[in-house]
Design a protein around this motif. Structure first.
Motif, PDB file in Angstrom:
ATOM      1  N   PHE A 119      -0.483  17.285 -50.933  1.00 61.83           N
ATOM      2  CA  PHE A 119      -0.700  17.416 -52.371  1.00 61.83           C
ATOM      3  C   PHE A 119       0.112  16.389 -53.141  1.00 61.83           C
ATOM      4  CE2 PHE A 119      -0.930  21.936 -50.828  1.00 61.83           C
ATOM      5  CZ  PHE A 119      -2.320  21.950 -50.769  1.00 61.83           C
ATOM      6  N   VAL A 120      -0.444  16.001 -54.269  1.00 60.20           N
ATOM      7  CA  VAL A 120       0.299  15.133 -55.171  1.00 60.20           C
ATOM      8  C   VAL A 120       0.361  15.823 -56.523  1.00 60.20           C
ATOM      9  CG1 VAL A 120       0.294  12.921 -56.375  1.00 60.20           C
ATOM     10  CG2 VAL A 120      -0.400  13.038 -53.976  1.00 60.20           C
ATOM     11  N   VAL A 121       1.564  15.963 -57.057  1.00 63.44           N
ATOM     12  CA  VAL A 121       1.739  16.519 -58.386  1.00 63.44           C
ATOM     13  C   VAL A 121       2.257  15.406 -59.273  1.00 63.44           C
ATOM     14  CG1 VAL A 121       2.906  18.255 -59.791  1.00 63.44           C
ATOM     15  CG2 VAL A 121       2.366  18.752 -57.420  1.00 63.44           C
ATOM     16  N   GLY A 122       1.653  15.245 -60.435  1.00 64.01           N
ATOM     17  CA  GLY A 122       2.150  14.190 -61.290  1.00 64.01           C
ATOM     18  C   GLY A 122       1.432  14.152 -62.612  1.00 64.01           C
ATOM     19  N   ALA A 123       1.843  13.201 -63.443  1.00 61.80           N
ATOM     20  CA  ALA A 123       1.191  13.011 -64.729  1.00 61.80           C
ATOM     21  C   ALA A 123      -0.044  12.129 -64.512  1.00 61.80           C
ATOM     22  CB  ALA A 123       2.161  12.362 -65.701  1.00 61.80           C
ATOM     23  N   ARG A 124      -0.657  11.746 -65.620  1.00 58.29           N
ATOM     24  CA  ARG A 124      -1.934  11.023 -65.649  1.00 58.29           C
ATOM     25  C   ARG A 124      -2.257  10.130 -64.435  1.00 58.29           C
ATOM     26  NH1 ARG A 124      -1.286   8.598 -70.597  1.00 58.29           N
ATOM     27  NH2 ARG A 124      -0.180   6.913 -69.602  1.00 58.29           N
ATOM     28  N   SER A 125      -1.380   9.181 -64.121  1.00 56.65           N
ATOM     29  CA  SER A 125      -1.755   8.172 -63.132  1.00 56.65           C
ATOM     30  C   SER A 125      -1.812   8.740 -61.714  1.00 56.65           C
ATOM     31  CB  SER A 125      -0.800   6.988 -63.187  1.00 56.65           C
ATOM     32  OG  SER A 125       0.486   7.418 -62.828  1.00 56.65           O
ATOM     33  N   ALA A 126      -1.288   9.958 -61.511  1.00 55.88           N
ATOM     34  CA  ALA A 126      -1.372  10.581 -60.184  1.00 55.88           C
ATOM     35  C   ALA A 126      -2.818  10.851 -59.787  1.00 55.88           C
ATOM     36  CB  ALA A 126      -0.562  11.875 -60.152  1.00 55.88           C
ATOM     37  N   ILE A 127      -3.729  10.781 -60.753  1.00 57.09           N
ATOM     38  CA  ILE A 127      -5.142  11.007 -60.438  1.00 57.09           C
ATOM     39  C   ILE A 127      -5.653   9.927 -59.481  1.00 57.09           C
ATOM     40  CG2 ILE A 127      -6.152   9.695 -62.380  1.00 57.09           C
ATOM     41  CD1 ILE A 127      -7.396  13.059 -60.984  1.00 57.09           C
ATOM     42  N   PHE A 128      -4.944   8.793 -59.390  1.00 53.39           N
ATOM     43  CA  PHE A 128      -5.370   7.727 -58.491  1.00 53.39           C
ATOM     44  C   PHE A 128      -4.705   7.818 -57.114  1.00 53.39           C
ATOM     45  CE2 PHE A 128      -5.743   5.775 -62.791  1.00 53.39           C
ATOM     46  CZ  PHE A 128      -7.130   5.670 -62.795  1.00 53.39           C
ATOM     47  N   ALA A 129      -4.025   8.924 -56.840  1.00 56.23           N
ATOM     48  CA  ALA A 129      -3.352   9.059 -55.550  1.00 56.23           C
ATOM     49  C   ALA A 129      -4.349   8.803 -54.417  1.00 56.23           C
ATOM     50  CB  ALA A 129      -2.754  10.456 -55.426  1.00 56.23           C
ATOM     51  N   PRO A 130      -3.965   7.971 -53.444  1.00 61.64           N
ATOM     52  CA  PRO A 130      -4.916   7.566 -52.389  1.00 61.64           C
ATOM     53  C   PRO A 130      -5.098   8.638 -51.317  1.00 61.64           C
ATOM     54  CG  PRO A 130      -2.800   6.509 -52.035  1.00 61.64           C
ATOM     55  CD  PRO A 130      -2.669   7.283 -53.311  1.00 61.64           C
ATOM     56  N   GLN A 165      -5.111  -2.546 -60.920  1.00 65.97           N
ATOM     57  CA  GLN A 165      -3.653  -2.606 -61.129  1.00 65.97           C
ATOM     58  C   GLN A 165      -3.080  -1.220 -61.418  1.00 65.97           C
ATOM     59  OE1 GLN A 165      -1.855  -5.151 -60.534  1.00 65.97           O
ATOM     60  NE2 GLN A 165      -2.581  -7.064 -61.427  1.00 65.97           N
ATOM     61  N   VAL A 166      -3.815  -0.430 -62.217  1.00 65.87           N
ATOM     62  CA  VAL A 166      -3.288   0.854 -62.652  1.00 65.87           C
ATOM     63  C   VAL A 166      -3.259   1.868 -61.511  1.00 65.87           C
ATOM     64  CG1 VAL A 166      -5.380   2.063 -63.440  1.00 65.87           C
ATOM     65  CG2 VAL A 166      -3.290   2.274 -64.753  1.00 65.87           C
ATOM     66  N   MET A 167      -3.977   1.575 -60.434  1.00 62.75           N
ATOM     67  CA  MET A 167      -4.040   2.509 -59.313  1.00 62.75           C
ATOM     68  C   MET A 167      -2.855   2.403 -58.361  1.00 62.75           C
ATOM     69  SD  MET A 167      -8.006   2.207 -58.270  1.00 62.75           S
ATOM     70  CE  MET A 167      -9.320   2.667 -59.411  1.00 62.75           C
ATOM     71  N   LEU A 168      -2.123   1.307 -58.418  1.00 73.18           N
ATOM     72  CA  LEU A 168      -0.996   1.121 -57.505  1.00 73.18           C
ATOM     73  C   LEU A 168       0.322   1.258 -58.262  1.00 73.18           C
ATOM     74  CD1 LEU A 168      -2.170  -1.938 -55.381  1.00 73.18           C
ATOM     75  CD2 LEU A 168      -1.945   0.414 -54.617  1.00 73.18           C
ATOM     76  N   PRO A 169       1.388   1.719 -57.589  1.00 75.52           N
ATOM     77  CA  PRO A 169       2.668   1.838 -58.302  1.00 75.52           C
ATOM     78  C   PRO A 169       3.160   0.478 -58.778  1.00 75.52           C
ATOM     79  CG  PRO A 169       2.960   2.258 -55.957  1.00 75.52           C
ATOM     80  CD  PRO A 169       1.496   2.142 -56.195  1.00 75.52           C
ATOM     81  N   LYS A 170       3.889   0.511 -59.885  1.00 73.28           N
ATOM     82  CA  LYS A 170       4.293  -0.719 -60.559  1.00 73.28           C
ATOM     83  C   LYS A 170       5.132  -1.649 -59.709  1.00 73.28           C
ATOM     84  CE  LYS A 170       4.544  -0.255 -65.547  1.00 73.28           C
ATOM     85  NZ  LYS A 170       4.975   1.090 -65.928  1.00 73.28           N
ATOM     86  N   ALA A 171       5.966  -1.083 -58.862  1.00 72.29           N
ATOM     87  CA  ALA A 171       6.888  -1.907 -58.088  1.00 72.29           C
ATOM     88  C   ALA A 171       6.138  -2.998 -57.357  1.00 72.29           C
ATOM     89  CB  ALA A 171       7.637  -1.045 -57.093  1.00 72.29           C
ATOM     90  N   LEU A 172       4.897  -2.693 -56.983  1.00 70.59           N
ATOM     91  CA  LEU A 172       4.103  -3.677 -56.264  1.00 70.59           C
ATOM     92  C   LEU A 172       3.667  -4.800 -57.168  1.00 70.59           C
ATOM     93  CD1 LEU A 172       1.776  -1.499 -54.113  1.00 70.59           C
ATOM     94  CD2 LEU A 172       3.510  -3.104 -53.353  1.00 70.59           C
ATOM     95  N   LYS A 173       3.492  -4.456 -58.435  1.00 72.13           N
ATOM     96  CA  LYS A 173       2.987  -5.449 -59.367  1.00 72.13           C
ATOM     97  C   LYS A 173       3.992  -6.562 -59.575  1.00 72.13           C
ATOM     98  CE  LYS A 173       0.428  -2.575 -62.406  1.00 72.13           C
ATOM     99  NZ  LYS A 173       0.439  -2.021 -63.739  1.00 72.13           N
ATOM    100  N   ALA A 174       5.248  -6.142 -59.766  1.00 72.94           N
ATOM    101  CA  ALA A 174       6.224  -7.083 -60.267  1.00 72.94           C
ATOM    102  C   ALA A 174       6.684  -8.099 -59.234  1.00 72.94           C
ATOM    103  CB  ALA A 174       7.412  -6.319 -60.816  1.00 72.94           C
ATOM    104  N   SER A 175       6.843  -7.643 -57.994  1.00 70.67           N
ATOM    105  CA  SER A 175       7.588  -8.507 -57.086  1.00 70.67           C
ATOM    106  C   SER A 175       6.695  -9.247 -56.105  1.00 70.67           C
ATOM    107  CB  SER A 175       8.586  -7.664 -56.305  1.00 70.67           C
ATOM    108  OG  SER A 175       8.022  -7.329 -55.074  1.00 70.67           O
ATOM    109  N   LEU A 176       7.116 -10.414 -55.768  1.00 67.87           N
ATOM    110  CA  LEU A 176       6.403 -11.165 -54.763  1.00 67.87           C
ATOM    111  C   LEU A 176       7.066 -10.981 -53.405  1.00 67.87           C
ATOM    112  CD1 LEU A 176       5.645 -14.511 -56.597  1.00 67.87           C
ATOM    113  CD2 LEU A 176       4.318 -12.415 -56.531  1.00 67.87           C
ATOM    114  N   LYS A 177       8.285 -10.469 -53.430  1.00 73.33           N
ATOM    115  CA  LYS A 177       9.004 -10.270 -52.171  1.00 73.33           C
ATOM    116  C   LYS A 177       8.648  -8.907 -51.617  1.00 73.33           C
ATOM    117  CE  LYS A 177      12.921 -12.981 -53.623  1.00 73.33           C
ATOM    118  NZ  LYS A 177      13.939 -12.698 -54.604  1.00 73.33           N
ATOM    119  N   THR A 178       8.206  -8.873 -50.385  1.00 72.96           N
ATOM    120  CA  THR A 178       7.694  -7.616 -49.870  1.00 72.96           C
ATOM    121  C   THR A 178       8.788  -6.601 -49.559  1.00 72.96           C
ATOM    122  OG1 THR A 178       7.567  -8.777 -47.807  1.00 72.96           O
ATOM    123  CG2 THR A 178       5.503  -8.362 -48.937  1.00 72.96           C
TER     124      THR A 178
END
Ligand SMILES: [Zn+2]
Ligand SMILES: [Zn+2]
Length: 716
Positions: A293-304, A99-112
């Motif tokens: 490149f991906v620049v970001g805070a902690r969770s950017a370490i999971f950038a695919p 769950q923590v590897m994907l952006p939150k927006a995906l978590k919340a919604s069932l509508k694609t």
């Protein structure tokens, strides 16, 4: 076809997979790593596809997958493996790692489609003689206006409001809708980069080495950012990708602007103030291989990203790299794991590395590279002011010395930065008649007065109540606000110096882009004094600042935590690093009641090495990291008795299963006894080898003692 789907089974789930039938309409789109919605019992739950196979057991009845949440997004092989490693080493369920590897927006919604943004462009219908239409419809001024604009260029529908619709209906104008990426607001700094010899050597050494782990130990102002940029340029040449982690991206807009200035669209930025939709767009750019490149805070370490060549972790001492909620991962550990998979280099950068990081560098576990010189060639001069003497002169907040320096800087039209690591107006509210102390009803902690919102608030749970000078206990008008917060300091400075004062703390920077705005305003000299909490200590460059004053650093030193000296050293050294970066000579004044403390003495000499040696000695005696690892177990309950009993049970369990190589401390009540209506007890385990510990703790987790929270290598 069947899909094995990992789902959330219970709170302390076991990692459970169940087989589901893949319906025909999904069979072409589905892939391993997708997030799907499946029926479970009478409800719908989220899960991850871990396998696709056709071992159908005819004696079983399978249910069907309902939907794929976003078929373009999936966890690749590397991330799926990484999740397993996290789950095993952090003792948390696998699905929370995915769950923590994907952006939150995906978590919340069932509508694609909810996250997608569309725009409609309009242009003239080429098959129609527009000039003829204009001639025949002269009286319709708005239509003519629109058509004249469209003769020049294509336009977005929203620019015309509703009046365009009639033209579309008549077929004079054609419209086309397409999906767009939201634009992320990031400044670009396009200044040219010249490397000093020291910087060039650092780049060369990292590039030519066969090692994969580096500690770039560079004093503040030594130009680590330029080294990062040069390294990234080479990654680009090799057609590889890179991740840059910064402690908190909104605090470091100037560094991000440098990267953006050099690499432009090749960079995706995960900004903490991005909306979920914006994060989604950036994520999609990565999935589509549009960025390097991906620049970001902690969770950017999971950038695919694929084929990662370099991971940079700036300010590697920062405690923001550790996530405090499940999964309690440390982004630096994840970086090492990803480096193994990709054979990538990891560069940790800091002027004040953690003791364990520096110790590892000295032992050769990390390849140590030093930048000892400032680009400006100048180090600030320091002065320690003994506040014991000042209070005799009734100077409680600003010493004579600091006062003289502030006046001097202001008279020369230079800027001043004052650090006070306490937000709010006061830090303590009590009744001068009966001694009543205002405390949070949910937490065992005193409330803080906020003048701007006229309220008393709890900084831990967010509880808020309107301020009142009437004591709720004795009903006298006798509530006094004691202690000093940034709000009070701000108003005091306004009065004393009659100058423009800017305050930067969590209260003034809570809205989107507020940070960037305040920094830009101070940078362009709209204010003369900047007052702030630790958020001003890092990553900021202001040409016109000549003085840094540090008010009450003793508060940070007295926090009951084995890292408090280290954190205070870091805070002071980073903050003082804000002056003398350009042409102006810099001055730093430290106001303290403990002028002889070794932390201050070494900050003043800019002597990290001797601070390191002194502190290592203490850690050795007290058996703390880096000599021992630490695991912290928190036991909570809504009643004191239950929390206490529960903690004794855990302690008995540990005593039974762990031998004398493990030092078990506690249970003891936490430094904040009650937080959010939960009583808290702690047990600490010190150890050198975790092989056995993980097994024992896993069982502890599984026998499911309620409200037991395990944190391996906690921030504390
Ligand atoms: Zn009272
Ligand atoms: Zn509270």
């Amino acid at each position: 076809m069947l899909a094995s789907v990992l789902i959330q089974y219970s709170v302390k789930s076991l990692n459970k997979e169940f087989d589901y039938l893949i319906p025909n309409n999904l069979i072409k789109r589905i892939r391993i790593g997708n997030k799907v919605i499946v029926p479970f019992g009478s409800s719908k739950v989220e899960g991850f596809v871990l396998n696709i196979h056709d071992n159908i057991d005819k004696s079983l009845e399978y249910r069907e997958i309902i939907e794929i949440e976003e078929s373009d997004f999936y966890l690749n092989d590397e991330l799926l493996k990484l999740g397993k490693y996290m789950s095993d080493s952090l003792l948390c369920n696998l699905i929370s790692c995915y769950q923590v590897m994907l952006p939150k927006a995906l978590k919340a919604s069932l509508k694609t489609n909810i996250n997608r943004k569309y725009e409609t462009k309009v242009y003239l219908n080429k098959n129609i003689d527009v000039d003829k239409y204009i001639f025949e419809n002269k009286r319709n001024k708005r239509e003519i206006e629109i058509l004249n604009i469209l003769k020049e260029r294509e336009c977005l529908k929203k620019e015309f409001g509703s009046s365009i619709n009639r033209l579309i209906e008549k077929g004079i104008v054609v419209s086309e809708t397409y999906e767009v990426n939201r634009e992320v607001q990031v400044d670009e700094d396009k200044r040219n980069i010249y490397l000093t010899d020291e910087q060039k050597n650092a780049v060369k050494e990292i590039q030519n080495s066969n090692d994969n782990k580096f500690l770039l130990y560079g004093v503040t102002g030594s130009g680590k950012t330029e080294v990062y940029i040069e390294l990234l340029k080479n990654v680009l040449k090799e057609n590889k990708t890179g991740i840059v982690l910064v402690p908190e991206i909104s605090l470091t807009p100037q560094i991000v602007a440098r990267f953006k200035g050099v690499f432009g669209d090749k960079i995706a930025v995960f900004h903490s103030s991005l909306s979920e939709g914006e994060k989604y767009d950036e994520y999609r750019r990565i999935m589509n291989n549009e960025v390097s490149f991906v620049v970001g805070a902690r969770s950017a370490i999971f950038a695919p990203l694929k084929n990662i060549g370099l991971i940079i972790i700036d300010e590697c001492q920062s405690n923001t790299y550790k996530q405090e909620s499940t999964p309690k991962y440390n982004a630096i550990d994840i970086a090492f794991k990803r480096s193994e998979y990709n054979n990538a280099k990891v560069v940790l950068g800091s002027a004040t590395p953690l003791l364990e990081q520096y110790a590892r560098a000295k032992k050769g576990v990390f390849h140590l590279i030093k930048l000892g010189n400032r680009i400006s060639g100048k180090f600030p001069s320091f002065e320690i002011v003994d506040m014991n003497k000042e209070t005799k002169k009734h100077n409680y907040i600003i010493s004579d010395k600091l006062d003289a320096e502030i006046s001097g800087s202001l008279s020369r039209n230079e800027q001043v930065i004052l650090l006070l690591n306490r937000r709010g107006y006061s830090t303590f509210l009590s009744c001068s008649n009966c001694g009543y102390v205002y405390k949070c009803p949910n937490c065992d902690i005193s409330l803080i007065y906020h003048k701007s919102s006229n309220s008393y608030s709890c900084h831990y749970c967010g509880y808020r109540v309107a301020s009142s000078s009437i004591c709720p206990k004795c009903h006298e008008e006798a509530i006094k606000d004691l202690g000093l917060g940034t709000e009070k300091l701000e108003s005091l400075l306004l009065k004393k110096y009659n100058t423009k004062v800017l305050r930067m703390d969590a209260d003034t920077t809570s809205t989107k882009n507020a940070h960037r705005k305040l920094i830009n305003e101070f940078s362009s000299h709209k204010y003369n004094i900047l007052v702030g909490t630790q958020m001003i200590s890092k990553g900021l460059n202001f040409e016109n600042v000549s003085l840094v004053g540090i008010i009450n650093p003793d508060a940070s030193l007295s926090i009951p935590d084995f890292r408090s000296s280290e954190r205070t050293y870091e805070l002071l050294s980073q903050t003082s690093g804000r002056v003398g970066r350009f042409d102006l000579p810099g001055k730093v004044i430290i106001q303290t009641y403990n002028p002889n403390n070794y932390v201050y003495q070494n900050v003043v000499k800019n002597d990290f090495e001797s601070f390191f040696n002194y502190e290592m000695n203490i850690r050795h005696k007290l058996m703390y990291p880096p000599y021992f690892y630490i695991c912290s177990i928190l036991i909570t309950s809504s009643t004191f008795e239950e929390a206490s009993k529960g903690s004794i049970k855990v302690k008995e369990y540990l005593d039974k299963h762990l031998d004398e190589n493990y030092i078990i401390l506690g249970p003891s009540v936490s430094s904040i006894v009650r937080l959010n209506n939960k009583y808290r007890f702690n047990i600490m385990i010190k150890y050198k080898d975790n092989a056995k510990l993980l097994k024992v703790l896993k069982e502890l987790n599984d026998i499911n003692i309620k409200n037991v929270n395990i944190d391996i290598n906690p921030n504390i």
